[in-house]
Scaffold this motif. Structure first.
Motif, mmCIF file in Angstrom:
data_model
loop_
_atom_site.group_PDB
_atom_site.id
_atom_site.type_symbol
_atom_site.label_atom_id
_atom_site.label_comp_id
_atom_site.label_asym_id
_atom_site.label_seq_id
_atom_site.Cartn_x
_atom_site.Cartn_y
_atom_site.Cartn_z
ATOM 1 N N LYS A 167 7.397 0.755 -20.460
ATOM 2 C CA LYS A 167 7.682 1.265 -19.114
ATOM 3 C C LYS A 167 9.084 0.858 -18.672
ATOM 4 O O LYS A 167 9.267 0.061 -17.756
ATOM 5 N N VAL A 214 9.164 6.013 -11.662
ATOM 6 C CA VAL A 214 7.942 6.815 -11.679
ATOM 7 C C VAL A 214 7.726 7.400 -13.072
ATOM 8 O O VAL A 214 6.614 7.334 -13.627
ATOM 9 N N ALA A 215 8.769 7.975 -13.663
ATOM 10 C CA ALA A 215 8.642 8.578 -14.992
ATOM 11 C C ALA A 215 8.267 7.547 -16.043
ATOM 12 O O ALA A 215 7.514 7.839 -16.982
ATOM 13 N N VAL A 246 9.403 13.854 -23.521
ATOM 14 C CA VAL A 246 9.849 12.702 -22.756
ATOM 15 C C VAL A 246 10.048 11.508 -23.693
ATOM 16 O O VAL A 246 9.161 11.188 -24.496
ATOM 17 N N GLN A 249 6.323 5.100 -15.875
ATOM 18 C CA GLN A 249 4.925 4.664 -15.839
ATOM 19 C C GLN A 249 4.069 5.396 -16.862
ATOM 20 O O GLN A 249 3.004 4.909 -17.264
ATOM 21 N N SER A 250 4.506 6.568 -17.297
ATOM 22 C CA SER A 250 3.741 7.321 -18.291
ATOM 23 C C SER A 250 4.129 6.973 -19.722
ATOM 24 O O SER A 250 3.529 7.487 -20.668
ATOM 25 N N MET A 251 5.123 6.078 -19.899
ATOM 26 C CA MET A 251 5.621 5.741 -21.222
ATOM 27 C C MET A 251 4.916 4.506 -21.764
ATOM 28 O O MET A 251 4.443 3.660 -21.000
ATOM 29 N N LYS A 252 4.866 4.377 -23.080
ATOM 30 C CA LYS A 252 4.270 3.186 -23.696
ATOM 31 C C LYS A 252 5.036 1.944 -23.269
ATOM 32 O O LYS A 252 4.444 0.940 -22.859
#
Length: 347
Positions: free
Chosen positions: A54, A46-47, A66, A49-52
C-alpha cells in the motif's frame, strides 16, 4: 510538460508532492514525454489501498491496469515504451550501475529524508502541517491541523522502526552529506550521473532531494553547502524539453566512486545484515555503517532489493562483469554482490 489533459492513451499517476517516489515518477514521465495525468491530494493514498503493497505512487495504464513501486514502474514503462528517451543505458555495465545507484537513493538516502523530516521539531511542525494540507486542502484549518497532529505523532514514533533514531541519525545524515557533496560537484561537471542524459538513478536521487529542498533543516543545509545541487533539483522537476543527450562509457568517475563507496560502507552492509536476519527469523539486526554499529527491525522487502541486485550482477555477460570488477572491487561493493549470491539470498 506532460501532465495536461489532452490526448488519447494517457496514464494516470496518483501520488503526492510530499512523496519522494511520486516525485521521482512524475519527473521520469515528464522527461520521457509519456502523456499522463497527475492526481495528488488523497488520490494516491486511496488508490494504494487496493494494492498488495500500500505505497504511492500508483500508476494506472491507459488500459486500466494498476501498478506501484517506482523501480518496477520504470521497468514497466521501459517495456511499454522502448527506445527514445529511455532511462536504462544500452550498455549493460552502465545499466547495472544505474540500478545499484537507484537502489541507494530509494532505500538508503530515504533514511536521511525521513530523519530530517521527523527528528527535529521545526521540521516536524512544518511538514506535518504541509502534508496534511496537501491531502485535505479545502477541508478547513481545524481538520487539517488535527490530521497534522496525528501524522506527526505517528511518524515521529516510527524513527527507530525506520532505523534512523538515536545513534543512527548522525551516521545517516553524515552519509547523506557525502552523497550530496558528490552530486553537487557532479551536476556542474557532467550534468547527470552517467553523462549528458539522465538515467533511472538520477530520478531516484531527484525524488529524495525534492523533499530535502522543501523541509526546513535540509533546505538550509543544501542552500549553504550544496547550492548547485539545490538548483539541479529545481531544473530536474520537468525535463520534457531536455535534449536526449548521451551516456558516457566511463565507469570509474569521481562521483561514481564516491557513491559506490557509500554503497559499500553503508547501504550494502545494511542489506546483507537485514537478509541474514530475515533468513534466520530474527526480528532485529545490527550492522556496521562505517565506524558505527546500528540496529533496526528486519524488513522482507529489502531482502528483495538485495536479491534483485545480486541477480542483476550475476546475469551480466562476462565482458560487462570484467569492466565493472575494478570499480566494484575498489569501492568495496563486489564482495557483497558475490557473497550474497553464494548464500542464495531468498526473499
Amino acid at each position: 510538460m506532460q501532465d495536461d489533459k489532452d490526448g488519447p492513451g494517457r496514464y494516470q499517476l496518483k501520488g503526492a508532492i510530499g512523496s519522494p517516489y511520486s516525485m521521482k515518477m512524475r519527473a521520469a514521465l515528464r522527461y520521457r514525454c509519456i502523456p499522463f495525468d497527475w492526481e495528488g491530494g488523497m488520490a494516491g493514498f486511496v488508490a494504494a489501498q487496493s494494492m498488495k503493497a500500500k505505497v504511492i505512487p500508483v500508476l494506472v495504464t491507459p488500459e486500466g491496469e494498476v501498478f506501484n513501486d517506482s523501480t518496477a514502474l520504470i521497468a514497466l514503462l521501459e517495456a511499454r515504451h522502448p527506445g527514445a528517451r529511455s532511462l536504462v543505458p544500452s550498455d549493460p555495465a552502465l545499466a547495472f550501475l544505474s540500478l545499484l545507484l537507484e537502489d541507494l537513493a530509494d532505500e538508503w538516502l530515504v533514511k536521511a529524508m525521513y530523519a530530517y523530516r521527523w527528528a527535529r521539531p521545526v521540521d516536524q511542525e512544518q511538514m506535518s502541517r504541509w502534508l496534511a494540507f496537501d491531502a485535505l486542502r479545502g477541508s478547513g484549518q481545524a481538520v487539517i491541523e488535527e490530521q497534522a497532529r496525528v501524522w506527526r505523532d505517528r511518524q515521529v514514533g516510527r524513527l527507530d522502526i525506520v532505523g534512523v533514531g538515536g545513534a543512527a541519525q548522525p551516521v545517516i545524515e553524515a552519509s547523506a552529506g557525502r552523497i550530496m557533496a558528490a552530486l553537487d560537484r557532479q551536476v556542474v561537471e557532467r550534468g547527470y550521473l552517467l553523462g549528458s542524459r539522465p538515467c533511472a538513478a538520477d530520478f531516484a536521487f531527484y525524488g529524495q532531494l525534492s523533499q530535502l529542498t522543501t523541509d526546513p533543516t535540509p533546505q538550509a543545509l543544501m542552500r549553504a553547502h550544496y547550492p548547485w545541487l539545490f538548483r539541479w533539483v529545481q531544473t530536474t522537476e520537468d525535463l520534457s524539453g531536455e535534449p536526449e543527450g548521451q551516456w558516457d562509457a566511463a565507469l570509474d568517475t569521481p562521483v561514481l566512486h564516491a557513491l559506490l563507496t557509500e554503497c559499500a560502507t553503508h547501504y550494502l552492509p545494511f542489506l546483507a545484515a537485514n537478509a541474514a536476519a530475515v533468513q534466520s527469523g530474527e526480528p532485529l539486526f545490527c550492522y556496521r555503517a562505517g565506524e558505527a554499529e546500528l540496529a533496526q527491525p528486519a524488513d522482507r522487502y529489502q531482502v528483495k532489493c538485495l536479491r534483485a541486485l545480486v541477480e542483476a550482477y550475476a546475469s551480466l555477460d562476462r565482458d560487462s562483469q570484467t569492466r565493472l570488477r575494478s570499480v566494484l572491487a575498489g569501492t568495496g561493493c563486489l564482495s557483497f554482490l558475490t557473497e550474497a549470491a553464494s548464500k542464495d539470498v531468498a526473499a
